[in-house]
Enzyme design. Structure first.
Site, short mmCIF file in Angstrom:
data_model
loop_
_atom_site.label_atom_id
_atom_site.label_comp_id
_atom_site.label_asym_id
_atom_site.label_seq_id
_atom_site.Cartn_x
_atom_site.Cartn_y
_atom_site.Cartn_z
CD GLU A 45 -3.97 19.71 11.22
OE1 GLU A 45 -4.67 19.90 12.22
OE2 GLU A 45 -4.31 18.94 10.29
CE LYS A 114 -8.04 20.78 12.95
NZ LYS A 114 -7.29 19.51 12.71
CB CYS A 175 -7.02 19.66 8.72
SG CYS A 175 -7.09 17.96 8.07
N PRO A 357 8.04 -13.39 2.84
CG PRO A 357 7.43 -14.25 4.91
CD PRO A 357 7.61 -12.95 4.18
CG LEU A 358 6.84 -14.71 -3.48
CD1 LEU A 358 5.94 -13.48 -3.38
CD2 LEU A 358 7.96 -14.45 -4.49
CB SER A 359 2.54 -17.94 -0.12
OG SER A 359 1.58 -17.09 -0.77
N GLY A 360 3.37 -17.73 -3.37
CA GLY A 360 2.80 -18.13 -4.66
C GLY A 360 1.34 -17.78 -4.78
N GLY A 361 0.78 -17.14 -3.73
CA GLY A 361 -0.61 -16.69 -3.76
C GLY A 361 -0.71 -15.21 -4.11
CB ILE A 362 -3.57 -13.20 -5.27
CG1 ILE A 362 -3.65 -12.00 -6.23
CG2 ILE A 362 -4.54 -13.06 -4.10
CD1 ILE A 362 -4.94 -11.95 -7.02
CG ASP A 363 -3.63 -12.02 0.00
OD1 ASP A 363 -4.26 -11.25 -0.73
OD2 ASP A 363 -4.18 -12.81 0.78
CB SER A 364 2.93 -13.26 -0.75
OG SER A 364 2.75 -14.32 -1.66
#
Length: 704
Positions: A45, A114, A175, A357-364
């Protein structure tokens, strides 16, 4: 006797307003289709402009440049002897339409606007275009002078018509028309149309492909016919990722399927179909009764034979057999979709890489693994000889144009472009610091480990100097206001440091350019507002902002095994925590305790609020049936009220939400998708009274 036709459907990675680039990809798809023997080609499209032009569709330049590109397609030598279905916007009588332009041998046969526009969720087509009405209505369109000089035509048909070739009949669907209850393919099929094209700009959403495939199969299952589905692919400049997956179906069976996630700019799938199979499938008397009473479409004649007789065909071609359609698991979709989106954003923004920013948690952690997945895809594409990917990879890796560098190892490539940074404070634990460092080592990112206590202390000292007041954390006897302010200072400083390092780390490493800052707030935290405004969740882009915590955990478990990173198990068993409050012998901050609700509950609230369109009372009514066996009515009522309170007081944060990859249908993104107020009466007086009243009545009826 069979009559075989080779048909082609394309997935193109178009980019909004990249007219020359889009033209090049269209011409390449035509060349490939011709090489494979196709006599009919359909593309995505609005492929000439790119689907995501948004308010640029209100500008006259967009329509002028579209016709200029169409002029080049009409003169393209390899566009001869093939019926082409091309997408572009068209102005007719000062009204703007989203159109397909059908061309053959340098002539325009039909402009097909369309009929039904997508105007909810992520789509606002009625803001730019009008729907063509009524159905089956056709009139004349006056071609612009630049096209008249090329084709020798002055007027061409515009409207809801079909193309009649010498041997079959082709209809056009766009579409959204496939998703409507009374799709045009029904009436076209009953009127003898045997091949239907659908040109789409359909974005990826987790688990969405099942619905799309089912609709395409159903379009030809009862009515018979051939269905060609072409889709946009890639990020064309917005939060959406268009996931390609071109499809060809015959009589309710899929015979060809393209890749759903790919770094390729052009992908063409073809199938050899026997038009006699359609005619045989339609030899049902009840269908004939309906067909005999179906209003007729105007047929535009196309002087081309699409099929080749089996007896007269000099080149032996084989009928394409039905296949079992392929679906990725949601975990694989998370690994692939956001990774492809990141690659498009990185290469087209001309930046040098990412900083997270890597925090050590599961999201980052999940964000980092998605970047690593992107590096794996780049290495795979380079191994397969994709020259466009190799050229982009060389630039991003800081290599000269004449370099012979080819990314061969995802960890080595990640080290060149991916920077991670652990921003610790005295409230950070040794465990998260260690997990962040080990993860960076496992995926190859260039890692920085720092403490920011001195910066925080200097700000607190400044505040004390001005006010003679010293705020304290709750565990040290401070109030909730003090406690929250001290947490927010840490979070916002991380954002400042992230952008500082993003701008200067390439310089530190003697490289050019700067980095894109990645956010890592998931969709449930955004919904609840469990993030600091302008903290390290504020970034340039966020690949997980539309993904639930539940799905992210499944993704990490998948990546642990698929990528052979056992370390990821430590992230799965760790308690989610922001680590913004001091850790004591009897207190450790935990997300779900802070939020006063679980992530699974948040997912349920989000789906009911957005997808089911529930307010407080209807949400409570539904949850009585969902949770009634485990919780009392008054407990459910409290959970609903608590959710709406926090949702409403934090709604303002969504106005500044980092642009996120769209993956969940209950995303709270205020910018384009979730158009709700950001200033509420958080007391919800009447609504909460109704909830309490109903809960109390139910309590009286239930015996405990």
């Amino acid at each position: 006797m069979g009559h075989l036709i080779i048909v082609a459907a394309c997935s193109l990675n178009q980019w909004a307003l990249d007219f020359e680039g889009n033209l090049g990809r269209i011409l390449e798809s035509i060349r490939i289709a011709k090489e494979q023997g196709a006599t009919l080609r359909v593309g995505p499209e609005l492929e000439i402009t790119g689907y995501g032009c948004l308010d640029h569709f209100l500008e006259g330049d967009t329509y002028l440049h579209s016709w200029e590109m169409m002029g080049k397609i009409l003169q393209f030598e390899e566009a001869k002897n093939i019926l082409l279905d091309i997408g572009m916007p068209v102005v007719h009588k000062n009204v703007k339409y989203n159109c397909r332009v059908i061309i053959l041998n340098g002539k325009i046969l039909l402009i097909r606007p369309k009929l039904f526009l997508a105007n909810d969720g992520n789509y606002r087509e009625l803001r730019y275009f009008s729907a063509w009405s009524p159905a089956r209505y056709v009139e004349e369109y006056q071609l612009p002078r630049i096209i008249r000089e090329i084709t020798g035509q002055s007027m061409v048909p515009i409207g809801d018509a079909v193309i009649s070739t010498i041997d079959t009949c082709v209809g056009i669907e766009l579409c959204e028309e496939l998703f409507t209850p009374n799709s045009p393919n029904i009436s076209m099929g009953l009127d003898g149309v045997e091949i239907i094209t659908n040109s789409s700009g359909s974005h990826h959403e987790l688990r969405k492909l099942y619905r799309r495939v089912n609709l395409i199969r159903e379009a030809t299952l009862k009515n018979g016919g051939v269905y060609l589905y072409a889709n946009q692919q890639g990020c064309d400049g917005d939060r959406l990722y268009y996931d390609g997956c071109a499809l060809i179906a015959v009589n309710g069976q899929i015979v060809a399927q393209g890749s759903q996630f790919s770094l390729k700019d052009v992908e063409v799938i073809t199938a050899t179909i026997d038009i006699e199979d359609v005619r045989s499938h339609r030899s049902i008397s009840s269908r004939g009764m309906q067909a005999a009473n179906t209003p007729r479409y105007q047929r535009i004649e196309a002087p081309i034979v699409l099929s080749q007789s089996v007896l007269s065909n000099k080149i032996r071609i084989h009928l394409t057999k039905p296949i079992k359609e392929f679906y990725h698991t949601p975990e694989q979709e998370i690994a692939l979709g956001p990774a492809c989106w990141l690659w498009d954003y990185l290469r087209r923004s001309k930046m040098s890489g990412f900083l997270l920013p890597l925090s050590g948690g599961i999201d980052s952690c999940a964000t980092a693994i998605i970047v690593y997945s992107m590096c794996r895809l780049v290495v795979e594409a380079a191994r397969n000889g994709d020259t466009k990917v190799i050229i982009d990879a060389r630039r991003i890796a800081g290599e000269d144009k004449d370099s012979d560098y080819i990314p061969k190892d995802p960890r080595e490539f990640a080290n060149r472009l991916f920077h991670t940074c652990y921003m610790g404070t005295e409230n950070s634990s040794k465990e998260t610091r260690k997990r962040a460092k080990n993860l960076a080592s496992a995926i190859g990112s260039y890692h920085i480990d720092l403490n920011m206590n001195e910066i925080i202390t200097s700000i607190q000292t400044l505040f004390n100097l001005i006010t003679s007041k010293t705020p304290r954390f709750r565990v040290h006897g401070g109030s909730n206001i003090e406690n929250l302010a001290l947490q927010n200072v840490q979070a916002r400083l991380r954002m400042i440091l992230a952008y500082l390092f993003a701008q200067l780390m390439p310089w530190v490493r003697n490289q050019n350019g700067s980095l894109l800052v990645l956010g890592s707030a998931n969709v449930d935290e955004c919904l609840r507002g469990y993030l600091t405004k302008y903290d390290c969740s504020s970034a340039d882009i966020n690949p997980i902002g539309g993904i639930s915590k539940k799905d992210l955990r499944k993704f990490i478990a998948y990546a642990r095994d698929e990528y052979n990173i056992p370390l990821l198990n430590e992230f799965l068993i760790a308690t989610p925590t922001a680590e913004l409050e001091p850790i004591t012998h009897d207190y450790v901050q935990a997300d779900e305790i802070d939020m006063e609700m679980t992530y699974d509950e948040l997912s349920m609230f989000g789906k009911l609020r957005k997808i089911e369109k529930c307010g407080p009372f209807s949400m409570f009514s539904k949850l009585i049936h969902e949770w009634g066996s485990e919780l009392r009515p008054i407990q459910i009522a409290e959970k609903v009220k608590k959710f709406f309170f926090y949702y409403s007081i934090n709604r303002h944060k969504m106005t500044t939400l980092t642009p996120s990859y769209h993956a969940e249908a209950y995303s709270p993104d205020d910018n384009r998708f979730d158009l709700r107020p950001f200033l509420y009466n958080a007391a919800w007086n009447w609504q909460f009274k109704k909830v309490d009243s109903f809960a109390n009545e139910l309590e009286k009826e239930i015996k405990y």
